[in-house]
Design a protein around this motif. Sequence first.
Motif, PDB file in Angstrom:
ATOM      1  N   GLU A  40      61.820 -36.537  13.817  1.00 35.52           N
ATOM      2  CA  GLU A  40      61.386 -35.709  14.943  1.00 35.52           C
ATOM      3  C   GLU A  40      60.550 -36.498  15.948  1.00 35.52           C
ATOM      4  O   GLU A  40      60.543 -36.190  17.140  1.00 35.52           O
ATOM      5  CB  GLU A  40      60.591 -34.505  14.427  1.00 35.52           C
ATOM      6  N   GLU A  41      59.822 -37.520  15.452  1.00 33.36           N
ATOM      7  CA  GLU A  41      59.010 -38.323  16.367  1.00 33.36           C
ATOM      8  C   GLU A  41      59.864 -38.975  17.450  1.00 33.36           C
ATOM      9  O   GLU A  41      59.445 -39.070  18.613  1.00 33.36           O
ATOM     10  CB  GLU A  41      58.260 -39.414  15.595  1.00 33.36           C
ATOM     11  N   LEU A  42      61.066 -39.400  17.079  1.00 29.99           N
ATOM     12  CA  LEU A  42      61.961 -40.025  18.052  1.00 29.99           C
ATOM     13  C   LEU A  42      62.522 -38.988  19.013  1.00 29.99           C
ATOM     14  O   LEU A  42      62.615 -39.240  20.223  1.00 29.99           O
ATOM     15  CB  LEU A  42      63.097 -40.749  17.329  1.00 29.99           C
ATOM     16  N   VAL A  43      62.884 -37.823  18.491  1.00 30.94           N
ATOM     17  CA  VAL A  43      63.450 -36.772  19.340  1.00 30.94           C
ATOM     18  C   VAL A  43      62.452 -36.330  20.403  1.00 30.94           C
ATOM     19  O   VAL A  43      62.813 -36.083  21.565  1.00 30.94           O
ATOM     20  CB  VAL A  43      63.901 -35.572  18.481  1.00 30.94           C
ATOM     21  N   ARG A  44      61.175 -36.255  20.019  1.00 34.08           N
ATOM     22  CA  ARG A  44      60.148 -35.817  20.978  1.00 34.08           C
ATOM     23  C   ARG A  44      59.951 -36.815  22.117  1.00 34.08           C
ATOM     24  O   ARG A  44      59.422 -36.457  23.170  1.00 34.08           O
ATOM     25  CB  ARG A  44      58.827 -35.580  20.249  1.00 34.08           C
ATOM     26  N   MET A  45      60.379 -38.039  21.917  1.00 35.74           N
ATOM     27  CA  MET A  45      60.223 -39.055  22.957  1.00 35.74           C
ATOM     28  C   MET A  45      61.253 -38.917  24.075  1.00 35.74           C
ATOM     29  O   MET A  45      61.133 -39.571  25.116  1.00 35.74           O
ATOM     30  CB  MET A  45      60.307 -40.445  22.337  1.00 35.74           C
ATOM     31  N   ARG A  46      62.264 -38.070  23.886  1.00 33.48           N
ATOM     32  CA  ARG A  46      63.301 -37.902  24.907  1.00 33.48           C
ATOM     33  C   ARG A  46      62.712 -37.493  26.252  1.00 33.48           C
ATOM     34  O   ARG A  46      63.054 -38.063  27.302  1.00 33.48           O
ATOM     35  CB  ARG A  46      64.320 -36.841  24.488  1.00 33.48           C
ATOM     36  N   GLY A  59      69.588 -38.250  22.385  1.00 39.77           N
ATOM     37  CA  GLY A  59      70.328 -37.000  22.191  1.00 39.77           C
ATOM     38  C   GLY A  59      71.593 -37.215  21.390  1.00 39.77           C
ATOM     39  O   GLY A  59      71.924 -36.428  20.485  1.00 39.77           O
ATOM     40  N   GLN A  60      72.313 -38.288  21.692  1.00 40.78           N
ATOM     41  CA  GLN A  60      73.531 -38.601  20.945  1.00 40.78           C
ATOM     42  C   GLN A  60      73.221 -39.027  19.507  1.00 40.78           C
ATOM     43  O   GLN A  60      73.907 -38.623  18.570  1.00 40.78           O
ATOM     44  CB  GLN A  60      74.303 -39.715  21.660  1.00 40.78           C
ATOM     45  N   TYR A  61      72.186 -39.814  19.355  1.00 43.02           N
ATOM     46  CA  TYR A  61      71.809 -40.292  18.025  1.00 43.02           C
ATOM     47  C   TYR A  61      71.380 -39.135  17.124  1.00 43.02           C
ATOM     48  O   TYR A  61      71.693 -39.110  15.926  1.00 43.02           O
ATOM     49  CB  TYR A  61      70.681 -41.309  18.170  1.00 43.02           C
ATOM     50  N   ALA A  62      70.695 -38.166  17.700  1.00 39.43           N
ATOM     51  CA  ALA A  62      70.208 -37.022  16.925  1.00 39.43           C
ATOM     52  C   ALA A  62      71.307 -36.018  16.602  1.00 39.43           C
ATOM     53  O   ALA A  62      71.101 -35.121  15.767  1.00 39.43           O
ATOM     54  CB  ALA A  62      69.079 -36.323  17.682  1.00 39.43           C
ATOM     55  N   SER A  63      72.464 -36.156  17.224  1.00 37.39           N
ATOM     56  CA  SER A  63      73.531 -35.169  17.020  1.00 37.39           C
ATOM     57  C   SER A  63      74.303 -35.386  15.720  1.00 37.39           C
ATOM     58  O   SER A  63      75.100 -34.531  15.330  1.00 37.39           O
ATOM     59  CB  SER A  63      74.510 -35.210  18.201  1.00 37.39           C
TER      60      SER A  63
END
Length: 402
Positions: free
Chosen positions: A11-17, A377-381
Amino acid sequence: MAELGKYRVPEELVRMRSVFLGIGGLALIAWAIGVYLDPEQGLRSWLLGFIFWGGITFGSIGILMLQYLTGGAWGVVIRRVVEAGSRTIPVAAVAFIPLFWITKYHYWTTWGPDDYAIEHRGWFMTPESWILRSIVYFILLFIIVYLLNKWSAAQDKAADHEEAASWLGKATAFSGPTMVFYVLIITFATVDWVMMLDAHWFSTIWGLLFVVGWALSTFCFVVALLAYMSDKAPMSYILGKRHFHDLGKLMLALVMVWTYFNFSQFLIIWSGNIPEETGWYITRMKGGWLYVGAALLLFHFAFPFLTLLQQDFKRRMKQLAWLAGFILLMRLVDMFYLIAPNPRIDKTIEKGAFIISWMDIAAPIALGGLWMWYFIGQYASRPVVPVMDPFLEKAIEHGRGH
């Protein structure tokens, strides 16, 4: 291993979007103001950003096929990163649109239709031909990306490892002959997008310089990203020191190959002593460009080479990540060295003048922010690893070795 929810992006990476989007948006506004005031410099700076960040997109496609062909634990653990990188090709395509105006502000306007190089190459050097070829490059790369990512997604949904292995085999069989076409596409594309900035310059190794350089950029990006996630679940369970050791060795190999190709190009052209070829180097051996070239020799080759020779260093993931980030910075300097000294439309500026514009910083930041926003976004999908790959367990175990 088929519990997909267990292997989600931290989630830490997703929040950086949103952070990347904000930074990229602000830099984009600044660049837009700059391109309005100075269209030629604005487009040259945008080309710099495109070649750097688009290079990681295109490099990801090549590395994705390479890991299918060679196998190995390193390929399994980075596959989803390079898959996500390859799926940023829509961003690269959209980012390329402003460069259509380069046909008005640079390539042919610089030399004029009566120049012998322009006249001799005929239709190949017309704006319409340049735009058509660029569209074809993107279409072909889109097809490669679509098929490889489609088969990878199908592997995740496989009922058993036997079915998963069949999808893996299909991707591997496809990657063999396609790698040849990939190198040809990159060669023609980089000739059009960068080498053609100087209509009197040509090099037969030009495409391979970018194939190797973009592969190095991609590996450095992968190392930096994985090192950031190495202490966060689920990557803390998946990644090990030997994975980074393997990636460090690949970085070392590409640093050496990049240097070898550049030195070979210089040696052959300089010894040939043909004015049309040596002039490109003479421009870059004067004024500030001489120091940029020396910096590339020291910090793109010598420093990374000597550092990566140390076996223990390659196992220290955080230090390796810092070096990867440094090499990425030098990759940007290398692209600047290839693009910026080329002739300008504004004839009041001396040919090869050493000019660094603030837009050379704003454009890469703008494209980088937007690229990272889309990439995450693509990586988290998808799961961070190919959960049904029959070699995943062995790949994870490999990383825990000594």
